[in-house]
Design a protein around this motif. Sequence first.
Motif, PDB file in Angstrom:
ATOM      1  N   SER A  90      -5.269   2.251   6.127  1.00  0.00           N
ATOM      2  CA  SER A  90      -4.419   3.223   5.420  1.00  0.00           C
ATOM      3  C   SER A  90      -5.001   4.630   5.457  1.00  0.00           C
ATOM      4  CB  SER A  90      -4.181   2.791   3.961  1.00  0.00           C
ATOM      5  OG  SER A  90      -3.562   1.534   3.918  1.00  0.00           O
ATOM      6  N   PHE A  91      -5.849   4.911   6.430  1.00  0.00           N
ATOM      7  CA  PHE A  91      -6.416   6.242   6.585  1.00  0.00           C
ATOM      8  C   PHE A  91      -5.743   6.948   7.755  1.00  0.00           C
ATOM      9  CE2 PHE A  91     -10.850   5.748   4.482  1.00  0.00           C
ATOM     10  CZ  PHE A  91     -10.213   5.681   3.246  1.00  0.00           C
ATOM     11  N   CYS A  92      -5.708   8.279   7.656  1.00  0.00           N
ATOM     12  CA  CYS A  92      -5.130   9.084   8.726  1.00  0.00           C
ATOM     13  C   CYS A  92      -6.112   9.168   9.885  1.00  0.00           C
ATOM     14  CB  CYS A  92      -4.799  10.484   8.206  1.00  0.00           C
ATOM     15  SG  CYS A  92      -4.051  11.570   9.430  1.00  0.00           S
ATOM     16  N   LYS A 149       1.322  12.946  11.692  1.00  0.00           N
ATOM     17  CA  LYS A 149       0.107  12.231  11.322  1.00  0.00           C
ATOM     18  C   LYS A 149       0.215  10.785  11.773  1.00  0.00           C
ATOM     19  CE  LYS A 149      -1.177  15.018   7.279  1.00  0.00           C
ATOM     20  NZ  LYS A 149      -2.567  15.313   7.681  1.00  0.00           N
ATOM     21  N   VAL A 150      -0.885  10.244  12.240  1.00  0.00           N
ATOM     22  CA  VAL A 150      -0.968   8.851  12.670  1.00  0.00           C
ATOM     23  C   VAL A 150      -1.896   8.133  11.700  1.00  0.00           C
ATOM     24  CG1 VAL A 150      -1.553   7.270  14.539  1.00  0.00           C
ATOM     25  CG2 VAL A 150      -0.608   9.528  15.073  1.00  0.00           C
ATOM     26  N   TRP A 151      -1.389   7.064  11.080  1.00  0.00           N
ATOM     27  CA  TRP A 151      -2.119   6.304  10.065  1.00  0.00           C
ATOM     28  C   TRP A 151      -2.480   4.933  10.614  1.00  0.00           C
ATOM     29  CZ3 TRP A 151      -2.808   9.140   5.582  1.00  0.00           C
ATOM     30  CH2 TRP A 151      -1.965  10.250   5.414  1.00  0.00           C
ATOM     31  N   VAL A 152      -3.675   4.477  10.290  1.00  0.00           N
ATOM     32  CA  VAL A 152      -4.111   3.125  10.655  1.00  0.00           C
ATOM     33  C   VAL A 152      -3.621   2.170   9.570  1.00  0.00           C
ATOM     34  CG1 VAL A 152      -6.075   1.659  11.233  1.00  0.00           C
ATOM     35  CG2 VAL A 152      -6.128   4.092  11.796  1.00  0.00           C
ATOM     36  N   VAL A 153      -2.811   1.200   9.941  1.00  0.00           N
ATOM     37  CA  VAL A 153      -2.212   0.303   8.957  1.00  0.00           C
ATOM     38  C   VAL A 153      -3.283  -0.520   8.237  1.00  0.00           C
ATOM     39  CG1 VAL A 153      -0.606  -1.624   8.654  1.00  0.00           C
ATOM     40  CG2 VAL A 153      -0.066   0.210  10.256  1.00  0.00           C
ATOM     41  N   ALA A 154      -4.317  -0.946   8.967  1.00  0.00           N
ATOM     42  CA  ALA A 154      -5.332  -1.808   8.367  1.00  0.00           C
ATOM     43  C   ALA A 154      -6.145  -1.080   7.304  1.00  0.00           C
ATOM     44  CB  ALA A 154      -6.259  -2.347   9.448  1.00  0.00           C
ATOM     45  N   ASN A 157       0.837  -1.191   0.000  1.00  0.00           N
ATOM     46  CA  ASN A 157       0.000   0.000   0.000  1.00  0.00           C
ATOM     47  C   ASN A 157       0.875   1.245   0.000  1.00  0.00           C
ATOM     48  OD1 ASN A 157      -2.344   1.492  -0.023  1.00  0.00           O
ATOM     49  ND2 ASN A 157      -3.260   0.412   1.692  1.00  0.00           N
ATOM     50  N   LEU A 158       0.253   2.354  -0.328  1.00  0.00           N
ATOM     51  CA  LEU A 158       0.901   3.662  -0.321  1.00  0.00           C
ATOM     52  C   LEU A 158       0.047   4.604   0.495  1.00  0.00           C
ATOM     53  CD1 LEU A 158       3.140   5.566  -1.405  1.00  0.00           C
ATOM     54  CD2 LEU A 158       1.652   6.047  -3.341  1.00  0.00           C
ATOM     55  N   CYS A 159       0.572   5.048   1.627  1.00  0.00           N
ATOM     56  CA  CYS A 159      -0.153   5.963   2.516  1.00  0.00           C
ATOM     57  C   CYS A 159       0.518   7.340   2.477  1.00  0.00           C
ATOM     58  CB  CYS A 159      -0.161   5.439   3.948  1.00  0.00           C
ATOM     59  SG  CYS A 159      -0.810   3.778   4.140  1.00  0.00           S
ATOM     60  N   GLY A 160      -0.090   8.263   3.159  1.00  0.00           N
ATOM     61  CA  GLY A 160       0.524   9.573   3.293  1.00  0.00           C
ATOM     62  C   GLY A 160       0.315  10.497   2.122  1.00  0.00           C
ATOM     63  N   THR A 161      -0.162   9.970   1.004  1.00  0.00           N
ATOM     64  CA  THR A 161      -0.446  10.785  -0.171  1.00  0.00           C
ATOM     65  C   THR A 161      -1.773  10.317  -0.731  1.00  0.00           C
ATOM     66  OG1 THR A 161       1.922  10.879  -0.623  1.00  0.00           O
ATOM     67  CG2 THR A 161       0.449  11.658  -2.345  1.00  0.00           C
ATOM     68  N   VAL A 162      -2.727  11.219  -0.848  1.00  0.00           N
ATOM     69  CA  VAL A 162      -4.069  10.829  -1.278  1.00  0.00           C
ATOM     70  C   VAL A 162      -4.419  11.355  -2.664  1.00  0.00           C
ATOM     71  CG1 VAL A 162      -4.949  10.562   1.056  1.00  0.00           C
ATOM     72  CG2 VAL A 162      -5.022  12.806  -0.022  1.00  0.00           C
ATOM     73  N   TYR A 163      -3.767  12.426  -3.105  1.00  0.00           N
ATOM     74  CA  TYR A 163      -4.058  12.979  -4.425  1.00  0.00           C
ATOM     75  C   TYR A 163      -2.900  13.857  -4.853  1.00  0.00           C
ATOM     76  CZ  TYR A 163      -6.166  15.841  -8.092  1.00  0.00           C
ATOM     77  OH  TYR A 163      -6.395  16.494  -9.271  1.00  0.00           O
ATOM     78  N   SER A 203      -8.517   1.754   2.117  1.00  0.00           N
ATOM     79  CA  SER A 203      -7.885   2.200   0.877  1.00  0.00           C
ATOM     80  C   SER A 203      -6.920   1.140   0.388  1.00  0.00           C
ATOM     81  CB  SER A 203      -7.150   3.531   1.078  1.00  0.00           C
ATOM     82  OG  SER A 203      -5.997   3.348   1.869  1.00  0.00           O
ATOM     83  N   GLU A 204      -6.680   1.168  -0.906  1.00  0.00           N
ATOM     84  CA  GLU A 204      -5.804   0.197  -1.545  1.00  0.00           C
ATOM     85  C   GLU A 204      -5.088   0.877  -2.696  1.00  0.00           C
ATOM     86  OE1 GLU A 204      -6.221  -3.799  -4.394  1.00  0.00           O
ATOM     87  OE2 GLU A 204      -7.983  -2.848  -3.492  1.00  0.00           O
ATOM     88  N   THR A 205      -3.811   0.611  -2.838  1.00  0.00           N
ATOM     89  CA  THR A 205      -3.027   1.150  -3.950  1.00  0.00           C
ATOM     90  C   THR A 205      -2.699   0.021  -4.912  1.00  0.00           C
ATOM     91  OG1 THR A 205      -2.064   2.837  -2.513  1.00  0.00           O
ATOM     92  CG2 THR A 205      -0.963   2.433  -4.599  1.00  0.00           C
ATOM     93  N   PHE A 206      -3.000   0.213  -6.175  1.00  0.00           N
ATOM     94  CA  PHE A 206      -2.775  -0.831  -7.168  1.00  0.00           C
ATOM     95  C   PHE A 206      -1.277  -1.063  -7.361  1.00  0.00           C
ATOM     96  CE2 PHE A 206      -7.034   0.269  -9.391  1.00  0.00           C
ATOM     97  CZ  PHE A 206      -7.702  -0.237  -8.295  1.00  0.00           C
ATOM     98  N   PRO A 207      -0.884  -2.285  -7.680  1.00  0.00           N
ATOM     99  CA  PRO A 207       0.560  -2.586  -7.753  1.00  0.00           C
ATOM    100  C   PRO A 207       1.260  -2.083  -9.004  1.00  0.00           C
ATOM    101  CG  PRO A 207      -0.740  -4.544  -8.229  1.00  0.00           C
ATOM    102  CD  PRO A 207      -1.709  -3.492  -7.807  1.00  0.00           C
ATOM    103  N   PHE A 208       0.534  -1.734 -10.061  1.00  0.00           N
ATOM    104  CA  PHE A 208       1.188  -1.328 -11.299  1.00  0.00           C
ATOM    105  C   PHE A 208       1.589   0.145 -11.237  1.00  0.00           C
ATOM    106  CE2 PHE A 208      -3.379  -0.835 -11.826  1.00  0.00           C
ATOM    107  CZ  PHE A 208      -3.490   0.467 -12.270  1.00  0.00           C
ATOM    108  N   GLU A 209       2.531   0.531 -12.105  1.00  0.00           N
ATOM    109  CA  GLU A 209       3.044   1.898 -12.153  1.00  0.00           C
ATOM    110  C   GLU A 209       3.109   2.381 -13.597  1.00  0.00           C
ATOM    111  OE1 GLU A 209       6.374   3.104  -9.344  1.00  0.00           O
ATOM    112  OE2 GLU A 209       6.702   0.949  -9.462  1.00  0.00           O
ATOM    113  N   ASN A 210       2.781   3.648 -13.803  1.00  0.00           N
ATOM    114  CA  ASN A 210       3.032   4.302 -15.078  1.00  0.00           C
ATOM    115  C   ASN A 210       4.463   4.825 -15.098  1.00  0.00           C
ATOM    116  OD1 ASN A 210      -0.065   4.410 -14.908  1.00  0.00           O
ATOM    117  ND2 ASN A 210       0.339   5.132 -16.977  1.00  0.00           N
TER     118      ASN A 210
END
Length: 901
Positions: free
Chosen positions: A397-399, A390-395, A9-15, A47-54
């Motif tokens: 991925s939200f702040c 910031k404190v993020w919930v690992v399960a 996952n990728l946290c800390g950045t939402v947009y 939240s979930e971050t897809f594994p592929f990258e552009n």
Amino acid sequence: MRTNFQFSNLCGTVYRQGNLLFTPDGNSLLSPVGNRVSLYDLVKNTSETFPFENKRNIARMALSPAADLLVTVDEDGRALLVNYRRRIVLHHFNFHTKINDLQFSPDGRYLAVTHEKIIEIWHAPGFNREFAPFVLYRKYTGHYDTVTTIAWSPDSQYFLTTSSDMTCRVYSLHTLEDYGAVTLSGHRDVLVSAFFSADATNIYTVSRDGSVFVWHCPGGPGPKKDSQEDEDEADEGMGITTAASSLPTAVYTDTEGKALVGRKQKQWYILHRHYFSQPNAKVVCAAFHPESNLLLAGFTTGIFGIWELPHFTNIHTLSISQHGIDTVTINQSGEWLALGSSKLGQLLVWEWQSESYVLKQQGHYHDMACLAYSPDGQYLATGGEDGKVKVWVVATSFCLVTFSEHTAGVTALEFTKQGQVLVSASLDGTVRAHDLTRYRNFRTLMSPQPVQFGSLAVDASGDLVCAGSRDTFEIYVWSMQTGKVLDVLAGHEGPISCLAFSPSMDPLMLVSGSWDRTVRTWDVFGRGKKVERLEHTAEVLALAIRPDGKELAASTLKGDIILWDIAEAKETGLLDGRKDIAGGRKLEDRVTAENSTSGKAFNSIAYSADGKCILGGGNSKYVCLYSIHAKILLRKWTVSSNLSYDGALEMLDSRRMTEAGPMELLDVDAAEDEGELKDRLDQGLPGVRKGDLSLRRVRPEIRTRCVRFSPTGRSWAGAATEGLVIYTLDDTVQFDPFELDLDLTPESTREASAQGEHLRAVVMAVRLGEEALLRQCYEATPPDDVALVVRPMPTRYLNRVLIFVAAETEKTPHIEFHLKWIEAILGYHGEWVRQNTATLKPSLRAVRKAIANQHEHLGKVCNENTYAIQYLASLARRQAVTEDTMEESTEQKPQSLADMF
């Protein structure tokens, strides 16, 4: 130890930039995060971050109506065709130019793409791997400037295009006899968006200066039939065309822009002209919901508003920040509005009917500088150069919470052993302790004279807090209980880069590393204080202590990791990682990545939970894992392959070099992308790494500032330029039923329900995960026994039961029965609900929504019944009065003529 950690996952950045997309069911939101895509489930609150990258940052995305295909296009026009359900890349395609917009047709058969002045229609690709899944169907021209957006009609037969030439054009997908493209002109600024109404008889065009034109055509677009000629002539006789004569109505051309004369086409005319009337604000983006006729617009001042068309009735106008809104969208039901701001990295989902936030997330404004795992591994804390913690919930991925008391960048974070207190050090000269139960800053530790703290350590008991300064080269020791300075440890001759306490309490030992090329151990409670001095050949950047407290690892500026025996104070090994972490070249470099090793060193290191491996990250796109026993490199991960960052290139491409420097550094599109002069001016200082990193003119350098292993040893996290990246050993796919055994079958569950063992039946149905079976056992419970069933129910099943009850409340009419279950769960298990509020947020939100919907529905029914009862009562009273009147008249009326004489 297993080393097959995979990106999780990728946290800390939402947009970051690009457009937002709601899934067709309206419950999830797709957001581009750099060169990746994040999916936010708004119902389950995960939240979930897809594994592929552009290759580079994503500029546009499009999701098919069936939610099976996803197309992502980066800034250079490279596209990925992705199987959305499987998260697998099916095909790579290159448009060879910057894409302004792309949209799937409502029937899912075509994909419209706009670039420069051209519109291309492609056949929608299939699911299977094909040699050439993108097949061009047709190409359209006619605009005189860049085509900005495209919108399809509901029947997928026509589409609208807006352009910087201040016109909107209506094209037909297929070649039709007696029909040519229609040009709608009259706006005085660049068009932002254009939309069809639900019946395609109206077109709404929105321009950047805040004007909204409503165009009308009886019957919608298409060739004019003979039966409609008389109606059109009657309309012209009524003066409809004359009423819009102050602005040109429509010009008809073919697909190549040639004017058509004598065509029998329907006339588009301006029905209304509306204006947003927002002073000193420009319209940046707009979205339209055809079913409810809602228009959503975002402005440069951070204001967004909702208007109902075609009468342009303002419903809401709110401000979310002082920075502009870059993209807006509306979900399928029209209840949720999504807004993204790249300036702040902010993502909002707002429910306009209840005026509440469904999702409100924001990343760090600048880079992350540090991170820390909680002792139980459920939370991740990050500190940024923007001064926020910031404190993020690992399960999920939200702040969870944001602390913004620091006035300068946060440099170090540490959890206490119990995990209830988070301590942070900052360059503002303060060390702050945050309570994670009440979410407040309850202690502020300061030095006698102002200094900048760059390192932090907290002992196992949580009573001693140590921080190292960068300017006075001293270590300050505070008491957490009193907040007073207990001691000041002096001796280093350079800035203190790292601190750590030994895990063992006897004796309590503090280890410090400095730029003076030494590592020192201190006995905090001893008289001599200084115990040992470990010499190094280069500046010490980071250190870590093995979990058993017997070994120390120190990273130096040469790229080495030196291992020390703490008890004997002697070197036991050396890991040469300079060549391993080296990789990636900057745009200004004249050499390849293999020959560019300057400044490559580990800025952060961490031991694994078993102490057999060590993880390191630094000013590189690589994170390395070493075996301590074998002294070899086990794995190397690439944190990001985003070429939009500096340091991601591998080879030197001389074709991209010009006399003015690398071609990527030339901002040739700034004048086209930014309309205002203040947006085109670059007021940043040359060579700075900090600043507004959301603008791509400033190329952030790809690096990993901090790495940490989870206390469970199943995952590790890194604070990278891209965000908080998490790699894990756990499979992300989870089997929904749990705690299954051989005796747990649907037959045994129904048998338990039939025998009156309702608690056992409900628990067994929850464990099986079958909704129909759970509904059967749930409804079989007598209403008077609900409290007896809920009270002894194990808490691990309550969340699923609560979600099920919330869903049933909206589906079935047994309102009182559902409310009894909800009241019993919240009443008997209220303390458990309060302690697990973060985990239960989706369930509680679903319950609240279900009760609110039932309350609104019952309110409408009661109001309608009230009026109906009043009407019936008035009829009864009127009938009674009429009957009384008739009886009186009957009594007074003579019986016969004979009675009169």
